[in-house]
Design an enzyme around this catalytic site. Structure first.
Site, PDB file in Angstrom:
ATOM      1  N   GLY A 113       0.792  -1.224   0.000  1.00 54.93           N
ATOM      2  CA  GLY A 113       0.000   0.000   0.000  1.00 54.93           C
ATOM      3  C   GLY A 113       0.819   1.267   0.000  1.00 54.93           C
ATOM      4  O   GLY A 113       1.917   1.306  -0.544  1.00 54.93           O
TER       5      GLY A 113
ATOM      6  N   ASP B  46      -5.887  -7.833  -6.661  1.00 49.25           N
ATOM      7  CA  ASP B  46      -5.434  -7.731  -5.267  1.00 49.25           C
ATOM      8  C   ASP B  46      -4.252  -6.784  -5.176  1.00 49.25           C
ATOM      9  O   ASP B  46      -3.190  -7.049  -5.767  1.00 49.25           O
ATOM     10  CB  ASP B  46      -4.976  -9.100  -4.760  1.00 49.25           C
ATOM     11  CG  ASP B  46      -6.111  -9.885  -4.160  1.00 49.25           C
ATOM     12  OD1 ASP B  46      -7.184  -9.296  -3.949  1.00 49.25           O
ATOM     13  OD2 ASP B  46      -5.915 -11.089  -3.919  1.00 49.25           O
ATOM     14  N   LEU B  47      -4.360  -5.721  -4.419  1.00 50.37           N
ATOM     15  CA  LEU B  47      -3.312  -4.691  -4.341  1.00 50.37           C
ATOM     16  C   LEU B  47      -1.963  -5.283  -3.918  1.00 50.37           C
ATOM     17  O   LEU B  47      -1.847  -5.879  -2.847  1.00 50.37           O
ATOM     18  CB  LEU B  47      -3.739  -3.600  -3.348  1.00 50.37           C
ATOM     19  CG  LEU B  47      -2.773  -2.419  -3.238  1.00 50.37           C
ATOM     20  CD1 LEU B  47      -2.708  -1.654  -4.548  1.00 50.37           C
ATOM     21  CD2 LEU B  47      -3.183  -1.489  -2.101  1.00 50.37           C
ATOM     22  N   ASP B  48      -0.959  -5.090  -4.768  1.00 53.59           N
ATOM     23  CA  ASP B  48       0.416  -5.505  -4.473  1.00 53.59           C
ATOM     24  C   ASP B  48       0.553  -6.997  -4.169  1.00 53.59           C
ATOM     25  O   ASP B  48       1.475  -7.424  -3.465  1.00 53.59           O
ATOM     26  CB  ASP B  48       1.001  -4.681  -3.309  1.00 53.59           C
ATOM     27  CG  ASP B  48       1.025  -3.189  -3.619  1.00 53.59           C
ATOM     28  OD1 ASP B  48       1.153  -2.838  -4.805  1.00 53.59           O
ATOM     29  OD2 ASP B  48       0.925  -2.390  -2.686  1.00 53.59           O
ATOM     30  N   ALA B  49      -0.363  -7.784  -4.697  1.00 56.70           N
ATOM     31  CA  ALA B  49      -0.344  -9.210  -4.386  1.00 56.70           C
ATOM     32  C   ALA B  49      -0.175 -10.083  -5.625  1.00 56.70           C
ATOM     33  O   ALA B  49      -0.244 -11.304  -5.532  1.00 56.70           O
ATOM     34  CB  ALA B  49      -1.622  -9.597  -3.643  1.00 56.70           C
TER      35      ALA B  49
END
Lengths: 285, 285, 285, 285
Positions: D201, D226-229
């Site tokens: 994030g 999925d954020l940064d995943a």
């Protein structure tokens, strides 16, 4: 960033240096932002660098220099104090390879390098457009094989007229003449594309490929009359494999050259490098 | 770990090698667990290593060798196939420094090194108790300055009687005689405590301290008649500063020596290293 | 190595601290071997560590402490001074994995770790023979799942009877109870086998394998009541590839764990680590 | 560099895949320049990448594709073959920070990145002049907080009209909407300025400074909903000390971001990255 002073000292080691310096700073209310000391036990030599909040000081630089001269004399100090507002003037030199030049110019442009870049001297025209985009003077001075002296005299003139105090050989493919090494002693910084003292001289990546090393490197050092033998400021390496040809090493090595040169130059212009004999003390952050 | 075969091949490069090998493996139902190829474009040479699930094969090693010989002859292969159950036999050699020896013995003891350690030869008694805790034979063979030949003959006998196929100079402070380098060609592994080709010969850390380098290193290489000039298997470095004396470098360097030697030895005993000319192809995992 | 004193100070930042300290050292003729300062601009806090040649001082430690107390009071210092001859006493704790334990014991045995190792506490018998070879007391204290408190009381007794001032969890696979974390605040050092704050808790290498990271790491930190959240002393990483399974990571990670724990412990026992809030100032050499 | 084909395959693992592929290549006289295999033992999945000298082949790409389809069907392959002459088309996206953009543009300009850069999309005007020096179209598309959808529709149009097959978020400070992540699945590459999964994030360097980590890093990954995943392509780290503030980390981290993003992008455009589940196989040179 607020204004700071940088006080850099080297002298024979003995008891009382730190006390004398810090007592004087205290009397003048100097607030210390960063402090580094080093005692070389073999050389019995002492090295010190202070960054002082300029606002906190009750004297200006001129008074400081006058007053501090007495302490300096007592301890036989080699010393200076600088203001962060008097930025070093840097002349870059290059040939045709652009990676180090582009890297330094971009860092300067974005405010990362605390210096003024007063010009670029190159022995080819290739990099003019890139340099001029940054609104920096470009001096193309050809260095003919048969008679290099006039060219280096023109280079000397360009350097002196620019007021540069630091010269950076950013993959400049000419050997700097001895008399200029002497004249600009410990002010000429080179990036050599090997992990010195391995692979001195020409085509170090090809030498590395022939020897079959598993890491290649780069070295940022002060230029002296001895080829690739001046005091080392910074070095780093990158892993290579059997699948990497000399050409691959040239490509991979560029990243290390850029990092090592920009770090070395930063250390130099921030007065973090103290030369003693053929070695450096580097007070990195 | 289940039983595997390791098929290692090098030969002049041409079209059809992989097809021939993989077709044969397919006919014998060989399930490939790990495969590595390398073509050296300059040398026009081809290198290949396969790890094959032994269970999957419909022929045993003897049959494999007989059948594969035809393909090998067709392509002029230098080749062998090993079973993971026939562990290499390793003789370690040391002097007084224990860090590499302790490191290798511990890795072997905990099952990390896929070999049998058949003994330790040292020219001093200092390390006996450590070695014997591991229930490994300790041969103390003094090497007198004035007449080294008988000592090396005793060493040769100890090696040959042990059945060792690999000899590791784990900081063994004697120069291996040329005739033994020849006899055990590409089977003697040394750890040199510098980043070769920098600082060949004696006291490399002291040489490094004098030169003022910013990284020190270690090199694992095959021993040849040329001092510290054999094919390099593995290298690594660690950062040093002006505050590190030669003595500090000796201490810091030990960690790199251990890592580099243990990695280099692992590659060797897992048949991941192929020597060609004075260089290595290392098929690391 | 000759005898030295280590003076370690932290206090609110203001002008005059260095002057006061260095003037006192000067009056007592203290020759400074190593000096480190740090000012945390956000916290407005000052940190300082001096190593002083004990021979040069005109006062003994007792007098030093009495005299220096006045300066310390003036500046609100958190401080101590140690002699290099009063070695820290270290209790190691382990389970079955031997790599960190073997590494620390060997470093201690060869004089690299400047401490006394007063014992090993383990919850299994596996490592007894290795430890006893070093002539170090081995306490096997089983920690039953259903009732751990009596075990930790026995551990506490063993620690206190040994006189240990530092406790090292060298891959000790039990969570240290909160009341012991409090009792031995900033004296219990753990090695966590991940690059924190990634992969807190159990089986970090398996978590790393699932996430598909390209580097794995290890973290040496002080143990606090919050699991794996105490002040970090040291970290490092090693590269992994798609070909490395979780099992391979466990093996590769051991080398990083050993390095990170031994460096972190060295920093701690040499009084190079100053804790402030949940962060550390580490005055590495 | 001469023309090559890149054949990239992934499929369920079984005996005979390599034999079938290499036999076909052999029949068509394909000279293999580079070959990589990987078998994921857990997933029982097979991955393969060949670089073939185009000159050596007796069939053209169209025929190859028609003929190879039969083998591909037999083994349930996910596969493609590319020519090195059909360069990938890359759209870069940025905000105001120029370091990654300058780095990628320079690498492309000097021929290091094997792709066409078809444009730059930014949500501010700041970088226009730099981009236009390279004669690359600059699309400034503002993304207003209150209503982002029309902006992303304009972005989508710009991407599609450019023919870009790869989108690089070179420090683009907007979250890519889920429907575009889906549309350009495994074709959108992001650089996140932390060592994921640490500090997901916003403001990862500030998170790192608060936690007191001793290394900071960067992660190049495919963007998913999925954020940064998303699947990680490449990561690296750089050492920091207590003397580095969050602002220093921002500065130091830039060098790692540039290296990690340029390496990750190179791997991607050279078809060295194979995604399986949420992980990547990266056949680096």
């Amino acid at each position: 960033m607020s204004k700071t002073y940088r006080l850099v000292i080297s002298c024979p080691d003995r008891v009382g240096i730190v006390a004398a310096v810090s007592q004087y700073l205290n009397e003048r209310n100097g607030s210390i932002v960063e402090a580094n000391h080093h005692t070389g036990p073999e050389q019995k030599w002492f090295f010190m660098r202070h960054v002082i909040d300029a606002e906190s000081m009750t004297v200006d630089l001129e008074t400081f220099r006058a007053e501090f001269a007495k302490i300096a004399a007592e301890f036989d100090m080699d010393w200076f104090i600088n203001s962060s507002e008097d930025k070093p003037k840097v002349m870059l030199m290059a040939t045709k390879e652009s990676h180090c030049l582009n890297d330094l110019l971009h860092r300067w442009h974005t405010g990362e390098l605390q210096c003024d870049i007063v010009g670029v001297i190159a022995n080819h025209e290739d990099l003019r457009s890139m340099v001029e985009w940054y609104k920096i003077p470009y001096h193309c001075i050809n260095v003919p094989k048969e008679d290099k002296l006039p060219a280096f005299q023109a280079i000397e003139t360009a350097i002196d007229e620019s007021g540069a105090d630091t010269i950076v050989l950013a993959r400049y493919m000419q050997i700097f003449p001895e008399y200029l090494c002497e004249k600009y002693r410990f002010r000429v910084i080179n990036i050599h594309h090997s992990f010195l003292p391995s692979f001195i001289g020409a085509k170090p990546y090809h030498q590395a490929a022939v020897r079959g090393v598993k890491l290649i490197g780069a070295t940022c050092h002060y230029v002296t009359a001895d080829l690739d033998a001046g005091p080392i400021i910074e070095q780093d390496v990158i892993r290579v494999r059997h699948s990497h040809s000399a050409t691959d090493m040239v490509r991979l090595g560029k990243d290390i050259e850029k990092l090592v040169l920009s770090r070395g130059l930063s250390y130099h212009i921030e007065d973090r490098v103290l030369v003693h004999g053929n070695k450096t003390v580097v007070f990195a952050q």
